[in-house]
Scaffold this active site. Sequence first.
Site, PDB file in Angstrom:
ATOM      1  CE  LYS A 128      -4.560   1.407   0.376  1.00 25.73           C
ATOM      2  NZ  LYS A 128      -5.962  -0.180  -0.376  1.00 25.73           N
ATOM      3  CG  ASP A 168      -7.381   3.413  -0.205  1.00 26.02           C
ATOM      4  OD1 ASP A 168      -7.925   2.470  -0.430  1.00 26.02           O
ATOM      5  OD2 ASP A 168      -7.182   4.373   0.060  1.00 26.02           O
TER       6      ASP A 168
END
Length: 448
Positions: A128, A168
């Site tokens: 991430k 995201d």
Amino acid sequence: MTANTVKQNIYEQIQKRNPGEVEFHQAVKEVLDCLIPVLERHPEYIEAGILERLVEPERQIMFRVPWQDDKGNVHVNRGFRFEFNSALGPYKGGLRFHPTVNASILKFLGFEQVFKNALTMLPLGGGKGGADFDPKGKSNNEVMRFCQSFITELFRHLGPDTDVPAGDIGVGGREIGFMFGQYKRLRNEFTGVFTGKGLNWGGSLIRTEATGYGCVYFAEEMLKTRSENFEGKVCTVSGSGNVSQYTVEKLNQLSAKVVSLSDSNGTVYDPDGIDDEKLAFVLDLKNVRRGRIKKYAEKFSVEYLEGKNPWGIKCDCAFPGATQNEISENDAKTLLKNGCYLVAEGANMPSTPEAIEQFIADKILYGPAKAANAGGVAISGLEMSQNSLRLSWGRQEVDEQLRNIMIAIHKQCYEASEEYSRPGNLLMGANIAGFVKVANAMLDQGLV
Ligand code: NDP
Ligand code: 2IT
């Protein structure tokens, strides 16, 4: 050493090594708590130090992102990429652009991504990244300059077989386009190094819809265990971004009634239901005009709950789709008191540990994020496959694959919950099923 002592030691170690990173601690604790019975049955995981290795990212990248606004003023943001685990495939996971982004938030997301990606059964490792950049109120050119600067540093760490980011919070089609363009220019290569690309330059059909649709497909499987479906169910949805928009679209297709959407300023409550026409207004408002959800209340003359989330609204099913820790213990109690008996997490870690305790104790249908929102990354995996094959599959074909993957994820979680004598506890099921896949691959690959 007993499994419980191992767990305690690891938890103390991550607190010491990552001081103040409370979201990361929270995500690790949840997984460790669920794994005790697995460690008792499989001491080989303890002996090989699997847990110690899982909680430490394989690589952490942190960098300066300088950029200029339209007036020529210089700004500096902080960029990150946490490459957590590559036991199952290249690092894979989204990028978040939001002013609250820090190492703790991205580490909790990267850690969870490892298990989520394992549940998809696709060859994907976990990672991430992101930046503390706020795209809100910025011009297209400012966002482009930021994205170009961000990738000018990060590109050297990426590659279609190395690390493949996606979107995201704050990173959608526009940002992926700018980042892909800069990556292509620096590498002089047209490769599938991002997912969520535009449909005419390597993107996959259904990727935009996948997280929201997938979450509803997962919830449908949970309902089936009680011989129920969505017809006439009153649903609350929080957030109004990518995940929430397509959660509403799929719920409408299944004849549910969605009565709320929200953003960080407040919630709209529409007791007549957010039908497809009203949803089209939301898509234009959020994706094109980039306005606040309050405009929905003005346009359709419905109630606007300033500064509130949707959890006080009576519903059968709740779909948190905004951000971490958006359902507190009190919110959970209110939901249960009002008769809510299904919570499916589109957002990552939206329920606090205390809220989850309430859901588990009440034995409602609770779909944890790792399982319920895995549809997004699953279709990212299929986008990578299509890019490698240099072809693209049809809408119906990809949607069917998404549905089958969500059914299979539910089945794996349910079976793991039964195997460890907690039938229906999908929190345990998801953590155990995801962990076992990653842990076995790590055992096979030796001490790396
Ligand atoms: P978007 O940026 O499209 O939308 C985010 C939404 O959440 C906006 O409505 C935003 O409101 C709201 N929000 C963000 N932060 C906060 C906050 N601190 N408090 C209240 N509301 C907030 O993001 P996505 O829809 O892509 O992501 C939503 C969630 O789903 C995140 O948790 C993400 O990690 C998760 N997720 C996303 C996937 C994907 O494929 N996109 C896949 C799996 C999970 P505002 O505009 O006011 O900020
Ligand atoms: O949290 C997530 O699973 C995502 N933001 C999507 C990740 C991806 O690589 O598609």
